[in-house]
Design an enzyme around this catalytic site. Structure first.
Site, PDB file in Angstrom:
ATOM      1  CB  ALA A   1       9.209   0.103   2.470  1.00 57.64           C
TER       2      ALA A   1
ATOM      3  CB  SER B   1       0.225  -6.859   2.557  1.00 54.64           C
ATOM      4  OG  SER B   1      -0.524  -7.318   1.466  1.00 54.64           O
TER       5      SER B   1
ATOM      6  CE  LYS C   1       0.673   1.071   4.672  1.00 60.64           C
ATOM      7  NZ  LYS C   1       1.427   2.213   5.171  1.00 60.64           N
TER       8      LYS C   1
ATOM      9  CG  MET D   1       6.066   0.627   0.553  1.00 59.29           C
ATOM     10  SD  MET D   1       7.191   0.039  -0.718  1.00 59.29           S
ATOM     11  CE  MET D   1       6.010  -0.340  -2.024  1.00 59.29           C
ATOM     12  N   GLY D   2       3.535  -1.466   4.117  1.00 67.79           N
ATOM     13  CA  GLY D   2       2.616  -2.449   4.684  1.00 67.79           C
ATOM     14  C   GLY D   2       2.903  -3.882   4.303  1.00 67.79           C
ATOM     15  N   GLY D   3       4.129  -4.176   3.872  1.00 69.19           N
ATOM     16  CA  GLY D   3       4.450  -5.528   3.400  1.00 69.19           C
ATOM     17  C   GLY D   3       4.138  -6.615   4.428  1.00 69.19           C
TER      18      GLY D   3
ATOM     19  CG  ASP E   1      -0.624  -0.314   8.386  1.00 70.03           C
ATOM     20  OD1 ASP E   1      -1.303   0.595   8.887  1.00 70.03           O
ATOM     21  OD2 ASP E   1       0.571  -0.191   8.048  1.00 70.03           O
TER      22      ASP E   1
ATOM     23  N   PRO F   1       9.900  -4.250  -0.194  1.00 75.84           N
ATOM     24  CG  PRO F   1      10.792  -2.206  -0.900  1.00 75.84           C
ATOM     25  CD  PRO F   1       9.712  -3.183  -1.183  1.00 75.84           C
TER      26      PRO F   1
HETATM   27  O1  C5P Z   1       0.397  -1.711  14.694  1.00 77.87           O
HETATM   28  P1  C5P Z   1       1.784  -1.661  14.131  1.00 77.87           P
HETATM   29  O2  C5P Z   1       2.617  -2.831  14.521  1.00 77.87           O
HETATM   30  O3  C5P Z   1       1.803  -1.377  12.686  1.00 77.87           O
HETATM   31  O4  C5P Z   1       2.458  -0.384  14.815  1.00 77.87           O
HETATM   32  C1  C5P Z   1       3.830  -0.278  15.117  1.00 77.87           C
HETATM   33  C2  C5P Z   1       4.005   0.793  16.190  1.00 77.87           C
HETATM   34  O5  C5P Z   1       3.617   2.064  15.670  1.00 77.87           O
HETATM   35  C3  C5P Z   1       3.142   0.610  17.413  1.00 77.87           C
HETATM   36  O6  C5P Z   1       3.792  -0.166  18.358  1.00 77.87           O
HETATM   37  C4  C5P Z   1       2.929   2.027  17.906  1.00 77.87           C
HETATM   38  O7  C5P Z   1       4.075   2.438  18.635  1.00 77.87           O
HETATM   39  C5  C5P Z   1       2.931   2.840  16.639  1.00 77.87           C
HETATM   40  N1  C5P Z   1       1.581   3.151  16.132  1.00 77.87           N
HETATM   41  C6  C5P Z   1       0.824   4.150  16.748  1.00 77.87           C
HETATM   42  N2  C5P Z   1      -0.416   4.456  16.273  1.00 77.87           N
HETATM   43  C7  C5P Z   1      -0.926   3.806  15.187  1.00 77.87           C
HETATM   44  C8  C5P Z   1      -0.178   2.808  14.530  1.00 77.87           C
HETATM   45  C9  C5P Z   1       1.080   2.503  15.039  1.00 77.87           C
HETATM   46  O8  C5P Z   1       1.271   4.758  17.729  1.00 77.87           O
HETATM   47  N3  C5P Z   1      -2.138   4.129  14.730  1.00 77.87           N
END
Ligand code: C5P
Length: 300
Positions: free
Chosen positions: A106, A113, A19, A108-110, A145, A103
């Site tokens: 990035a 996804s 994404k 890009m949500g790899g 994501d 990558p």
């Molecule tokens: O949920 P994900 O693993 O993608 O998020 C990684 C880190 O990014 C979380 O541990 C948090 O510190 C931060 N984050 C956040 N608010 C979001 C998404 C992510 O603070 N909406």
């Protein structure tokens, strides 16, 4: 789709597209530290592929086609499979083979996804029959994501990433550039310098007309938005600004996606060739997708 007459023992070549965040505004922070955001998430045709092979011994295993090394238990694909089993009581196992193209680190949500494709594919391989909302709920616990990829459509995204409104986006080509370095997502979100008070907007404010389902106008969107994570990420990873300048030198307006470090720019129709890349960078011309290729695999 009609169930096959004989039990399917493997599903191969399942796509896991990346994404891009056309913009990303941080509008607040929840008591648990997670950030409230507003963003438009767009699927692009830079994708990983995943094979899922049934294991009746109840084990979960995962292999990366690039390295062929066993990966740790905290791998997001294995965690997705485990979360699905816990939610359903399923005792079957799977071998997950990942062909990584997107990558890492990035924005890009790899990884998200990949986890979403594992949830969608295993839901079918194990005959679980979970609907979209239930898979998205399981996905949210794995990463903010993941629900977007389960949702299956380009979306206006709010909350911490779980509130999705499908949007129509004009088909567009983008150049995506990833430098070899990156910055840690938790570190960016934790920075005192992060702007967390961008005014909330309405989706209609960006649409080409007042219809909520209307096509978003890409140029208008870029002019009125930004990625709030970008200034902090650039401070931690100077390569991000170098990517922006490299794009600028070719007449392109670049912006970071997610928490970086990939940067992207919409391409004018006439654009033909990119300048040579600095050592260690990767770049690809991507096209937007209208929908996730597996969206019809789930009901709801
Ligand atoms: O949920 P994900 O693993 O993608 O998020 C990684 C880190 O990014 C979380 O541990 C948090 O510190 C931060 N984050 C956040 N608010 C979001 C998404 C992510 O603070 N909406």
């Amino acid at each position: 789709m009609t169930p096959p007459d004989h039990p399917v023992r493997e599903l191969t070549g399942l796509p896991a597209p990346a994404k891009l965040n056309l913009f990303l505004h941080i509008t607040g922070r929840r008591a648990d530290g997670y950030h409230l955001l507003q963003s438009v998430f767009m699927l692009v045709d830079w994708q990983d592929t995943i094979d899922l092979v049934l294991r009746e011994d109840g084990q979960l295993s995962r292999e990366d086609s690039g390295t062929r090394l066993a990966l740790p238990d905290n791998d997001l694909c294995v965690r997705a499979a485990d979360a699905l089993r816990q939610a359903t009581g399923c005792t079957l196992g799977a071998h997950i083979r990942l062909h990584k193209q997107i990558p890492a680190e990035a924005g890009m949500g790899g990884g998200s996804s990949d986890a979403a494709t594992c949830l969608i594919g295993l839901n079918r391989l194990w005959h679980l029959g979970l609907a979209r909302a239930e898979l998205a709920r399981i996905g949210l616990a794995l990463g903010a994501d993941v629900p977007f990829f389960i949702g299956g459509h380009n979306a206006w995204v709010e909350g911490v990433g779980e509130q999705l409104t499908p949007v129509h986006l004009p088909r567009r080509r983008f150049v995506v550039v990833k430098p070899p370095t990156g910055a840690s997502t938790p570190k960016i979100f934790a920075s005192p310098a992060l702007k967390r008070d961008t005014k909330t907007a309405t989706m209609q404010g960006f649409a080409a007309d007042e219809n909520a389902e209307a096509m978003l106008d890409m140029e208008k969107l870029f002019a009125h938005t930004r990625n709030d994570l970008q200034p902090v990420a650039q401070g931690l990873c100077p390569d991000i600004e170098r990517c922006i300048l490299w794009l600028f030198s070719q007449g392109l307006q670049g912006r970071m996606t997610g928490s970086g470090s990939a940067v992207f720019a919409p391409l004018p129709d006439a654009f033909d060739a990119l300048a040579p890349l600095p050592e260690g960078w990767v770049a690809r011309i991507c096209s937007s997708l209208d929908a996730h290729p597996l969206t019809d695999w789930i009901s709801g």
